[in-house]
Design a protein around this motif. Structure first.
Motif, PDB file in Angstrom:
ATOM      1  N   ILE A  28       0.878  -1.211   0.010  1.00  0.00           N
ATOM      2  CA  ILE A  28      -0.004  -0.162   0.022  1.00  0.00           C
ATOM      3  C   ILE A  28       0.805   1.313   0.057  1.00  0.00           C
ATOM      4  CG2 ILE A  28      -1.707   1.405   1.322  1.00  0.00           C
ATOM      5  CD1 ILE A  28      -2.806  -1.438   2.379  1.00  0.00           C
ATOM      6  N   GLY A  29       2.040   1.192   0.925  1.00  0.00           N
ATOM      7  CA  GLY A  29       3.048   2.493   0.736  1.00  0.00           C
ATOM      8  C   GLY A  29       3.452   2.558  -0.583  1.00  0.00           C
ATOM      9  N   ALA A  30       3.884   1.494  -1.368  1.00  0.00           N
ATOM     10  CA  ALA A  30       4.539   1.491  -2.775  1.00  0.00           C
ATOM     11  C   ALA A  30       3.476   2.252  -3.671  1.00  0.00           C
ATOM     12  CB  ALA A  30       5.090   0.330  -2.894  1.00  0.00           C
ATOM     13  N   LEU A  31       2.244   1.709  -3.454  1.00  0.00           N
ATOM     14  CA  LEU A  31       1.102   2.221  -4.274  1.00  0.00           C
ATOM     15  C   LEU A  31       0.771   3.774  -4.320  1.00  0.00           C
ATOM     16  CD1 LEU A  31      -0.889   1.246  -6.391  1.00  0.00           C
ATOM     17  CD2 LEU A  31      -2.528   0.720  -4.509  1.00  0.00           C
ATOM     18  N   ALA A  32       0.982   4.114  -2.804  1.00  0.00           N
ATOM     19  CA  ALA A  32       0.789   5.639  -2.617  1.00  0.00           C
ATOM     20  C   ALA A  32       1.802   6.569  -3.035  1.00  0.00           C
ATOM     21  CB  ALA A  32       0.418   5.707  -1.086  1.00  0.00           C
ATOM     22  N   GLY A  33       2.972   5.942  -2.788  1.00  0.00           N
ATOM     23  CA  GLY A  33       4.006   6.727  -3.389  1.00  0.00           C
ATOM     24  C   GLY A  33       4.141   6.665  -4.907  1.00  0.00           C
ATOM     25  N   GLY A  34       3.945   5.838  -5.614  1.00  0.00           N
ATOM     26  CA  GLY A  34       3.997   5.461  -7.122  1.00  0.00           C
ATOM     27  C   GLY A  34       2.551   6.651  -7.472  1.00  0.00           C
ATOM     28  N   LEU A  35       1.770   6.482  -6.914  1.00  0.00           N
ATOM     29  CA  LEU A  35       0.736   7.340  -7.607  1.00  0.00           C
ATOM     30  C   LEU A  35       0.909   8.859  -7.201  1.00  0.00           C
ATOM     31  CD1 LEU A  35      -2.515   5.426  -6.413  1.00  0.00           C
ATOM     32  CD2 LEU A  35      -1.706   5.751  -8.542  1.00  0.00           C
ATOM     33  N   MET A  39       2.783   8.001 -11.523  1.00  0.00           N
ATOM     34  CA  MET A  39       2.513   6.525 -11.981  1.00  0.00           C
ATOM     35  C   MET A  39       1.206   6.302 -12.142  1.00  0.00           C
ATOM     36  SD  MET A  39       5.727   4.670 -10.408  1.00  0.00           S
ATOM     37  CE  MET A  39       7.470   5.308 -10.258  1.00  0.00           C
ATOM     38  N   GLY A  40       1.010   5.270 -13.057  1.00  0.00           N
ATOM     39  CA  GLY A  40      -0.417   4.889 -12.917  1.00  0.00           C
ATOM     40  C   GLY A  40      -0.520   3.457 -12.301  1.00  0.00           C
ATOM     41  N   TYR A  41      -1.600   2.959 -11.963  1.00  0.00           N
ATOM     42  CA  TYR A  41      -1.777   1.613 -10.919  1.00  0.00           C
ATOM     43  C   TYR A  41      -1.120   0.572 -11.708  1.00  0.00           C
ATOM     44  CZ  TYR A  41      -5.589   3.642  -8.499  1.00  0.00           C
ATOM     45  OH  TYR A  41      -6.507   4.466  -7.539  1.00  0.00           O
ATOM     46  N   GLY A  42      -0.953   0.346 -12.920  1.00  0.00           N
ATOM     47  CA  GLY A  42      -0.414  -0.692 -13.795  1.00  0.00           C
ATOM     48  C   GLY A  42       1.128  -0.591 -13.604  1.00  0.00           C
ATOM     49  N   GLU A  43       1.583   0.693 -13.876  1.00  0.00           N
ATOM     50  CA  GLU A  43       3.128   0.775 -13.972  1.00  0.00           C
ATOM     51  C   GLU A  43       3.583   0.685 -12.611  1.00  0.00           C
ATOM     52  OE1 GLU A  43       6.420   4.448 -14.574  1.00  0.00           O
ATOM     53  OE2 GLU A  43       4.015   4.870 -14.835  1.00  0.00           O
ATOM     54  N   LEU A 298      10.759 -10.189   0.071  1.00  0.00           N
ATOM     55  CA  LEU A 298      10.365  -9.931  -1.246  1.00  0.00           C
ATOM     56  C   LEU A 298       9.572  -8.487  -1.603  1.00  0.00           C
ATOM     57  CD1 LEU A 298       9.178 -13.446  -2.221  1.00  0.00           C
ATOM     58  CD2 LEU A 298      11.323 -12.591  -3.070  1.00  0.00           C
ATOM     59  N   ALA A 299       8.664  -8.231  -0.635  1.00  0.00           N
ATOM     60  CA  ALA A 299       7.763  -7.346  -0.818  1.00  0.00           C
ATOM     61  C   ALA A 299       8.526  -5.877  -0.376  1.00  0.00           C
ATOM     62  CB  ALA A 299       6.795  -7.263   0.412  1.00  0.00           C
ATOM     63  N   ALA A 300       9.590  -6.039   0.624  1.00  0.00           N
ATOM     64  CA  ALA A 300      10.434  -4.890   0.733  1.00  0.00           C
ATOM     65  C   ALA A 300      11.266  -4.648  -0.740  1.00  0.00           C
ATOM     66  CB  ALA A 300      11.565  -5.089   1.700  1.00  0.00           C
ATOM     67  N   ASN A 301      11.829  -5.678  -1.374  1.00  0.00           N
ATOM     68  CA  ASN A 301      12.519  -5.367  -2.718  1.00  0.00           C
ATOM     69  C   ASN A 301      11.558  -4.657  -3.580  1.00  0.00           C
ATOM     70  OD1 ASN A 301      15.431  -6.694  -3.157  1.00  0.00           O
ATOM     71  ND2 ASN A 301      14.464  -7.675  -1.636  1.00  0.00           N
ATOM     72  N   GLY A 302      10.313  -4.983  -3.710  1.00  0.00           N
ATOM     73  CA  GLY A 302       9.254  -4.294  -4.668  1.00  0.00           C
ATOM     74  C   GLY A 302       8.980  -2.836  -4.235  1.00  0.00           C
ATOM     75  N   PHE A 303       9.136  -2.643  -2.997  1.00  0.00           N
ATOM     76  CA  PHE A 303       8.796  -1.394  -2.320  1.00  0.00           C
ATOM     77  C   PHE A 303      10.180  -0.496  -2.636  1.00  0.00           C
ATOM     78  CE2 PHE A 303       9.373   1.853   0.992  1.00  0.00           C
ATOM     79  CZ  PHE A 303       7.982   2.307   1.256  1.00  0.00           C
ATOM     80  N   ALA A 304      11.218  -0.832  -2.571  1.00  0.00           N
ATOM     81  CA  ALA A 304      12.343  -0.125  -2.992  1.00  0.00           C
ATOM     82  C   ALA A 304      12.588   0.188  -4.267  1.00  0.00           C
ATOM     83  CB  ALA A 304      13.774  -0.899  -2.448  1.00  0.00           C
ATOM     84  N   SER A 305      12.154  -0.905  -5.183  1.00  0.00           N
ATOM     85  CA  SER A 305      12.162  -0.585  -6.566  1.00  0.00           C
ATOM     86  C   SER A 305      11.310   0.539  -7.178  1.00  0.00           C
ATOM     87  CB  SER A 305      11.578  -1.736  -7.426  1.00  0.00           C
ATOM     88  OG  SER A 305      12.751  -2.741  -7.169  1.00  0.00           O
ATOM     89  N   VAL A 306      10.132   0.606  -6.430  1.00  0.00           N
ATOM     90  CA  VAL A 306       9.065   1.797  -6.778  1.00  0.00           C
ATOM     91  C   VAL A 306       9.474   3.286  -6.239  1.00  0.00           C
ATOM     92  CG1 VAL A 306       6.868   2.751  -6.201  1.00  0.00           C
ATOM     93  CG2 VAL A 306       7.092   0.308  -6.501  1.00  0.00           C
ATOM     94  N   ILE A 307      10.114   3.269  -4.856  1.00  0.00           N
ATOM     95  CA  ILE A 307      10.869   4.405  -4.268  1.00  0.00           C
ATOM     96  C   ILE A 307      11.812   4.796  -5.308  1.00  0.00           C
ATOM     97  CG2 ILE A 307      12.335   5.135  -2.471  1.00  0.00           C
ATOM     98  CD1 ILE A 307      10.738   4.016  -0.462  1.00  0.00           C
ATOM     99  N   SER A 308      12.828   4.071  -5.713  1.00  0.00           N
ATOM    100  CA  SER A 308      13.844   4.286  -6.663  1.00  0.00           C
ATOM    101  C   SER A 308      13.304   5.116  -7.925  1.00  0.00           C
ATOM    102  CB  SER A 308      14.776   3.272  -6.858  1.00  0.00           C
ATOM    103  OG  SER A 308      15.186   3.022  -5.695  1.00  0.00           O
ATOM    104  N   GLU A 309      12.156   4.544  -8.638  1.00  0.00           N
ATOM    105  CA  GLU A 309      11.852   4.851  -9.961  1.00  0.00           C
ATOM    106  C   GLU A 309      11.029   6.092  -9.891  1.00  0.00           C
ATOM    107  OE1 GLU A 309      11.738   3.767 -13.791  1.00  0.00           O
ATOM    108  OE2 GLU A 309      12.549   2.640 -12.382  1.00  0.00           O
ATOM    109  N   THR A 310      10.626   6.437  -8.436  1.00  0.00           N
ATOM    110  CA  THR A 310       9.831   7.849  -8.422  1.00  0.00           C
ATOM    111  C   THR A 310      10.889   9.075  -8.876  1.00  0.00           C
ATOM    112  OG1 THR A 310      10.311   8.040  -6.040  1.00  0.00           O
ATOM    113  CG2 THR A 310       8.296   6.948  -6.867  1.00  0.00           C
ATOM    114  N   GLY A 311      12.092   8.693  -8.568  1.00  0.00           N
ATOM    115  CA  GLY A 311      13.058   9.790  -8.493  1.00  0.00           C
ATOM    116  C   GLY A 311      12.975  10.868  -7.701  1.00  0.00           C
TER     117      GLY A 311
END
Length: 437
Positions: A28-35, A39-43, A298-311
């Motif tokens: 949920i944190g990754a989704l909130a940060g990405g939005l 980013m879109g939901y799919g991305e 595993l979830a933490a790695n996904g979260f970290a990827s989203v954080i990094s991708e936001t820039g």
């Protein structure tokens, strides 16, 4: 502009504190940060899913180590050791004997956890093997498991900050590389001395925790895993000792927790001293015990990827620098807080250094800070959050051992105590180092 990294980490931490499952909180944190980052939901889902792949190896490692730990307990070796200590305590029936036993266990766990980072670099591999069998003894002595969580996390984080060997060599080399990437040459030998003051924060925090958690806390003594063999003898104990030695030896030689754990497991199966069906049942039970920590990683790695991708890490630091201009005190504090936020979210101090060094080094030099002070700030900013992060293996490891009987909560019994008694003192010590060096 709202910062996506800040939103993602705050949502994850708040949901965790409200006892929502950490895996759900990370997603949920990754989704909130990405939005927030546009980013879109799919991305977001795509980036999160791709990031999970990076944690597959560590997740399998932890699961196999859990299985190996269950076989060690099944052999009866830890039961014999713990039973022997309990009999001595009951025989002496003296307050002094209990105090000596408690102090000895604390110092032993502290020494082992520190050595796991350098002398025998197995990281958290020792925890599922050593801690669950000791829980009954800790209950007998009246330990507060929150103290043991702080002790273990201290041993997993303090060494890499101040000792330039083992994992400390990797961490400090990362700082050197960060300076080189920013066009500044420093010697590896300059790093450790600059981190002595921040490392003193760890020591001070541990001392306070030892005093704060000195009172007895009551737990039920529950059976963990399956039954031990009816006949515990010299052969089964010898097999367990050989399996432990082979596991750690293979792990060091191959630099793989997976093959180390597999080697130890095979020692049990090929010894022909146990029924394979019973061993298989115990192995599955142990894998279940540690599977959760693997899923969180595993979830933490996904979260970290989203954080990094936001820039948005760069924009967070640039925004702070622009708002505070030349106010040195506030900028140093802000640099440390950014490190805290990023590491709390990513769950890895080693991964934080490359993210923040490219920004912190030019900023520090522009402020007129010395190279030593900049090293101290970057090292502290990187280390902050490793203790206390719900997604860090430095907290997940202790929880996996201490919660083997279901009486230790990851957030409130590990993350909150380690954040208060380790992160806060290190934050203060790091600020002092940044200002006086």
């Amino acid at each position: 502009m709202v910062n996506a990294v800040l939103i993602a980490v705050l949502v994850m931490i708040l949901l965790s504190l409200f006892r929502l499952n950490v895996v759900l909180a990370l997603f949920i944190g990754a989704l909130a940060g990405g939005l927030v980052a546009g980013m879109g939901y799919g991305e977001v889902i795509s980036i999160f899913t791709e990031g999970i792949v990076g944690g597959a190896e560590i997740a399998l490692s932890y699961a196999l180590l859990g299985g190996f730990a269950a076989l060690i307990a099944y052999s009866g070796i830890t039961e014999v050791l713990v039973g022997f200590i309990i009999r001595i305590l009951k025989k002496e029936q003296s307050k002094k004997a209990r105090i000596v036993a408690k102090v000895s266990i604390i110092f032993a766990l502290l020494a082992i956890s520190i050595m796991s980072q350098n002398l025998i670099p197995v990281h958290i591999a020792f925890i599922p093997i050593l801690i669950p069998p000791l829980l009954s003894l800790m209950n007998e002595l009246g330990f507060d498991r929150r103290l043991i969580a702080v002790v273990l996390t201290f041993g997993l984080t303090f060494p890499y900050v101040v000792l330039p060997i083992g994992f400390g060599q990797i961490f400090q080399n990362t700082i050197v590389t960060g300076f080189q990437s920013a066009g500044v040459e420093i010697a590896f030998s300059e790093v450790a001395p600059a981190l002595i003051i921040p490392a003193a924060g760890f020591v001070a925090g541990l001392a306070v925790a030892l005093f704060f958690y000195r009172k007895r806390r009551y737990y039920k003594t529950l059976e963990i895993g399956g039954d031990t063999p009816k006949q515990i003898n010299g052969k089964t104990i010898a097999i367990a000792i050989i399996a432990i030695i082979i596991t750690f030896s293979v792990q060091i030689m191959t630099d793989s927790m997976i093959f180390g754990a597999l080697a130890g497991i095979m020692v049990f199966f090929l010894s022909f001293q146990f029924k394979w069906q019973q061993l298989d049942d115990e192995l599955v039970s142990g894998i279940k015990m540690m599977a959760y920590i693997g899923i969180v990683m595993l979830a933490a790695n996904g979260f970290a990827s989203v954080i990094s991708e936001t820039g948005h890490v760069n924009s967070l630091v640039d925004g702070i620098a622009g708002a505070l201009e030349d106010q040195k005190v506030l900028i140093v504090i802000s640099m440390l807080l950014v490190g805290l936020v990023v590491t709390m979210g990513i769950g890895s101090s080693f991964a934080t250094i490359p993210i923040i060094s490219s920004i912190f080094i030019p900023m520090g030099m522009e402020l007129g800070l010395s190279i030593t002070a900049i090293i101290a700030i970057i090292g502290t900013a990187g280390a902050l959050g490793d203790a206390g992060s719900p997604a860090s293996d430095s907290t997940l490891g202790p929880t996996a051992g201490l919660s083997a009987d279901g009486q230790h909560n990851h957030i409130w019994d590990t993350c909150v105590p380690t954040f208060v008694f380790l992160n806060i003192p290190v934050l203060i010590a790091g600020f002092v180092a940044g200002m006086v060096l």
